[in-house]
Every structure is written in structure tokens, then in C-alpha cells.
Write an enzyme that holds these catalytic residues in place. Sequence first.
Site, PDB file in Angstrom:
ATOM      1  N   HIS A  16      -8.033  -9.605  -2.248  1.00  0.00           N
ATOM      2  CA  HIS A  16      -9.447  -9.530  -2.658  1.00  0.00           C
ATOM      3  C   HIS A  16      -9.343 -10.431  -3.975  1.00  0.00           C
ATOM      4  O   HIS A  16      -8.357 -10.859  -4.451  1.00  0.00           O
ATOM      5  CB  HIS A  16      -9.846  -8.146  -3.121  1.00  0.00           C
ATOM      6  CG  HIS A  16      -9.056  -7.463  -3.946  1.00  0.00           C
ATOM      7  ND1 HIS A  16      -9.095  -7.889  -5.288  1.00  0.00           N
ATOM      8  CD2 HIS A  16      -8.267  -6.587  -4.068  1.00  0.00           C
ATOM      9  CE1 HIS A  16      -8.313  -7.158  -6.158  1.00  0.00           C
ATOM     10  NE2 HIS A  16      -7.675  -6.257  -5.300  1.00  0.00           N
ATOM     11  N   ASP A  47       4.156   8.238   4.036  1.00  0.00           N
ATOM     12  CA  ASP A  47       5.548   8.478   3.496  1.00  0.00           C
ATOM     13  C   ASP A  47       5.795   9.308   2.158  1.00  0.00           C
ATOM     14  O   ASP A  47       5.105   9.053   1.389  1.00  0.00           O
ATOM     15  CB  ASP A  47       6.033   6.850   3.101  1.00  0.00           C
ATOM     16  CG  ASP A  47       7.479   6.790   2.940  1.00  0.00           C
ATOM     17  OD1 ASP A  47       8.197   7.803   2.039  1.00  0.00           O
ATOM     18  OD2 ASP A  47       8.267   5.931   3.810  1.00  0.00           O
ATOM     19  N   SER A 107      -2.549  -3.773  -4.552  1.00  0.00           N
ATOM     20  CA  SER A 107      -3.062  -4.644  -3.639  1.00  0.00           C
ATOM     21  C   SER A 107      -2.576  -5.798  -3.464  1.00  0.00           C
ATOM     22  O   SER A 107      -1.626  -6.459  -4.449  1.00  0.00           O
ATOM     23  CB  SER A 107      -4.576  -5.121  -4.283  1.00  0.00           C
ATOM     24  OG  SER A 107      -4.713  -5.625  -5.323  1.00  0.00           O
TER      25      SER A 107
END
Length: 350
Positions: free
Chosen positions: A172, A299, A314
Amino acid sequence: MKVVVRKGGLILAGLLITIIIAGQFSAVPGENAASVDVVSERVLIAGGHSIGVQMDVRGVLVVWREEITGSDGKIVNPGLEAGLQIGDMILAINGTKVYKAKEVEELVNEIRDTVKLKVQRKSRTFTVQLTPVESRKDGVYKMGIWIKDRTAGIGTLTYYDPVNQTFGALGHAITDPETGAVLTVNDGKLLRAKVQNIKEGKSGEPGEIQGVFYETDSPLGDLMLNSELGLFGETYHPIENPVYSKPVVAASKDQIETGKAYILTTLENNKIERYEIEIQRVYKRSRDSNKNMVIRVTDERLLKASGGIVQGMSGSPIIQDGKLVGAVTHVLVNDPTRGYGIFIENMLDA
């Protein structure tokens, strides 16, 4: 200070401002990917490295407007009167290009009269006239705007292309926190970063990776593009990933399925680790450029360490069936175990 933007219950799992110290860049050997036998497809070195971003933006960004009490005692706002908006980028003053906030201040106080500003607003460029006011408080000529020209933070590398030594990260754009404007790169560096602490994510309170830059005099590469699809540039030297030491195939969106997958990211001990996730939905016709998959962390190690997806994560690559399918981009504010990912196909299109 967080370099993030909140939108409709989402938060970019993006950058965090850091402190610069010395250190060492390392990763831990682990499971290698299957050998690549499809030469017709693009193959990449998977990321997962914690990276630092230091970026000077093109022009000077307007982040706020303020009223000025002039030497005559009148209260005015020249920026507002001239039609400047938060998020506008000042590119030049009276034909002189400006790149730094200090340059703007110096030019305005040298001219001390009406100035012509070349301004970029999204994709449109135009000129406005503005008459600075001498501040009664300190005698400095001011335009009634707050501006800035630099940002920095921590994110995650998505891939390295060994063919042309290019990279992609974040998934992004780096945006201004006050305005939401996508910052245009004037000059920037990809730096080494080290994770120092992890703030666990909770419902309504996104967590974050806290880290530092190091070896800043030996950057990893140059930043070339900041876009809605991620951050891109060129590296000075090859980047390796011992967890997936061999290149992996970049999957098309049609090859992505719901079900078991993995993300690679750096948390404790500055090591790249592989964590299991579930791809819950795939939006192959999505109009959103960077919210193409819904993912959920399954997980237990990652849930214990961070509560799920946190800011600074990110760009973490998503691996499914031995292929690179995308990268983490957002976390759901009310459920940090879930978030969004971008197709690697979209990132490579940039």
C-alpha cells in the site's frame, strides 16, 4: 508517531517512525521452497525482512492551515484565502522549484510580496497567488499553512527480483497521516531495520512493531515509486532469504484459492519466520487495488507474540502451495487476527 491511516474499521499495517541506532542485519536459516521448474513465469526471492524507509517527498506537503495575526493586528489566513487545501503539494514558488519546508520559508521571506505557487492536487497541477503576512509575533512572513517534506518508518519487504535487482514492499502507499495524501518520492532510501519490541494487537486497539534503523550509511537501495500498490525501487546488492533461499514463482490471481497459506515476517530476535494463516476469501474482481484477499492468522506462535496482524507487518509476503501470491496490507481494527492482502500480480503491475 504512527504513519498510518484509519479507514472504516481498517488500519494500514504499515509504517512506524523509529529511532536510529547501530546493529546487525540477519535472518535465520529455515525451510527452503521447492525448486522452481517453471521458467516461463516470473520468479522472485520472497521477502519478510524488516525494513526501514526514509523518504523525502516531491515538493512540500500542506498538512494544516492557521490564522496569522499580522503586524497591523488583523487576523488573516492567506492560505485559506488563496484556496489551498490540506493535502496540496507545493512544487514551486515564482518558478523556483522547492523540495524542503525551509526553502519555502526562505523564499517567502526573501520576496516579502505576492507569490505564485505551483500546486499539485491529486493528479491536477495549477497555480495560485498568495500574499504572505508579516507575523506580529516574530516578524516572519507567513502563508498561514503548516508544511513538511520528509517521512520515515518501518515496514516489511515483499519481494526481491534477482533479474533486475528491484524490490516491492508494503503493498500500500505511504500516506500523510494528517491528510491521507499519497506522498510522491523525491528521494528516498531502503534501510536495514531491527525489531526491538512488539505491542500486541487487541480488539479496537491495533498493535505495532517497534524497531530501529541501523547501518544507515549503507542503505539497501533507492526508493523509486510510492503508490497505492506499494513501495518500489532498486537495490544496490542482492537480497537473500534463508527461509526460502530459492526463488519462488509469482502466482496469478487465478491460481489463488481459499485455504491454508503462510506469511513471512520478522518479529522476535530479528529473524524471518514462517507463520500459518488461512485465506478466507479471494476477490478476483475486486476494484480495491490492495484489499484482494481476506486472511486470518491461525498460527498460535504469531497469535501469542503479536495478537495477529500488527502495524509494521504490511508487505509480509503470503505463500501458498510454494508460490508467492501476495502481501499483507491491512488489519481489521476490531479483530486483529484478520485482515486484507494484495495480489502479488497487482504489485508487479506497478
